[in-house]
Design an enzyme around this catalytic site. Structure first.
Site, PDB file in Angstrom:
ATOM      1  N   PRO A   2       0.824  -1.228   0.000  1.00 37.93           N
ATOM      2  CA  PRO A   2       0.000   0.000   0.000  1.00 37.93           C
ATOM      3  C   PRO A   2       0.858   1.278   0.000  1.00 37.93           C
ATOM      4  CG  PRO A   2      -0.699  -1.531   1.727  1.00 37.93           C
ATOM      5  CD  PRO A   2       0.600  -2.041   1.187  1.00 37.93           C
ATOM      6  N   GLU A   3       0.636   2.105  -0.997  1.00 38.58           N
ATOM      7  CA  GLU A   3       1.252   3.425  -1.032  1.00 38.58           C
ATOM      8  C   GLU A   3       0.128   4.447  -0.814  1.00 38.58           C
ATOM      9  OE1 GLU A   3       3.957   4.159  -4.288  1.00 38.58           O
ATOM     10  OE2 GLU A   3       4.455   2.049  -4.478  1.00 38.58           O
ATOM     11  N   LYS A  59       1.401   7.426   4.044  1.00 43.73           N
ATOM     12  CA  LYS A  59       0.859   6.063   4.102  1.00 43.73           C
ATOM     13  C   LYS A  59       0.218   5.760   5.449  1.00 43.73           C
ATOM     14  CE  LYS A  59       4.807   4.639   1.292  1.00 43.73           C
ATOM     15  NZ  LYS A  59       5.968   3.745   1.196  1.00 43.73           N
ATOM     16  N   ARG A 251      15.839  -0.439  -4.575  1.00 44.97           N
ATOM     17  CA  ARG A 251      14.581  -0.999  -5.056  1.00 44.97           C
ATOM     18  C   ARG A 251      14.619  -1.243  -6.556  1.00 44.97           C
ATOM     19  NH1 ARG A 251      10.333  -0.080  -1.596  1.00 44.97           N
ATOM     20  NH2 ARG A 251       9.296  -1.566  -2.948  1.00 44.97           N
TER      21      ARG A 251
END
Ligand SMILES: [Zn+2]
Length: 261
Positions: A2-3, A59, A251
């Site tokens: 979830p962002e 978030k 990432r």
């Protein structure tokens, strides 16, 4: 994971379903999801109260319950479920709020990377965790973003993803914004031109808003988004170039080797 757009969806879900109902009971099914607070204290402080409003910052989701605020962080697999029939209780429910009237709100999290806690005020939490501004807040303007771009060093993607600089942008959306802005993820942010800074700012807000709007009506992101083409060697939906894969800020990063300069 979830962002910001996903958490905004949870905030809207919480608002739509779980406000203004007396909390009859709080059940902590797995204490590992709580921060430092003990399960008994957590339950006792919420029991008998009701959630009256919701606020999202990056978030993080906060729900006001009188003198205290519930804080939710969704980690990798966090989600909310509101239901009446017990058979609908999620398999990985960690905390359940039972409301007067028979409805339940469950925080579920299979992998337990999220968190549930209480905080006196959202601003206290934001300050203690040194979170940057929320990019959809009205106070986050082009001027704010120019200030960030001038003051920071390092790859533009790393800056977008640093929660203490801008709260809420994660890996997928950072890639998307830079794809739309035609900026290479490794470009040094302080070396972007004025017009490039403006382009990234516009893409940042547009991508987040588009993602929220699409999620609201359960739609996919547009086919021309990088999101649907995150694969090394894939064809770029914008220019026909080749999608490349690299590691930035630790990432996995996808970008178009042709049109992202
Ligand atoms: Zn391209």
């Amino acid at each position: 994971m979830p962002e910001l757009p996903e958490v905004e969806t949870y905030a809207r879900y919480f608002t739509r379903h779980a406000l203004h109902q007396r909390i009859a009971r709080v059940r902590v099914l797995d204490e590992r999801i709580l921060g430092t607070i003990r399960a008994a204290t957590f339950s006792q402080r919420l029991k008998g109260r009701e959630f009256t409003s919701v606020r999202r910052h990056g978030k993080n989701l906060f729900a006001c319950a009188g003198e205290t605020w519930l804080h939710l962080h969704f980690g990798m697999t966090g989600d909310l479920a509101y239901y009446r029939e017990t058979v609908k209780q999620p398999r990985f429910a960690r905390v359940i709020f039972d409301f007067d009237g028979g409805a339940h709100l469950a925080y579920e999290d299979m992998r337990l990377f999220g968190g549930v806690d209480l905080t006196p005020l959202p601003d206290d939490y934001i300050r203690e965790h040194a979170l940057g501004p929320d990019p959809l807040d009205a106070s986050f303007t082009l001027r704010t973003f120019r200030g960030i771009a001038n003051a920071r060093r390092g790859a533009v993607k790393s800056v977008l993803m640093s929660q203490e600089i801008i709260a809420g942008v994660g890996n997928l959306y950072a890639d998307e914004m830079l794809f739309q802005a035609s900026i290479h993820p490794r470009r040094a942010i302080n070396e972007l031109s004025d017009s490039e800074v403006r382009t990234v700012f516009t893409a940042l807000r547009r991508v987040l808003r588009e993602a929220i709007a699409r999620r609201d009506r359960d739609a996919e992101l547009p086919p021309r988004y990088l999101f649907n083409h995150r694969e090394e060697g894939a064809r770029c939906p914008r220019c026909g170039g080749t999608i490349a894969r690299s590691v930035v800020f630790g990432r996995t990063t996808y970008f178009c080797a042709t049109h992202q300069k």
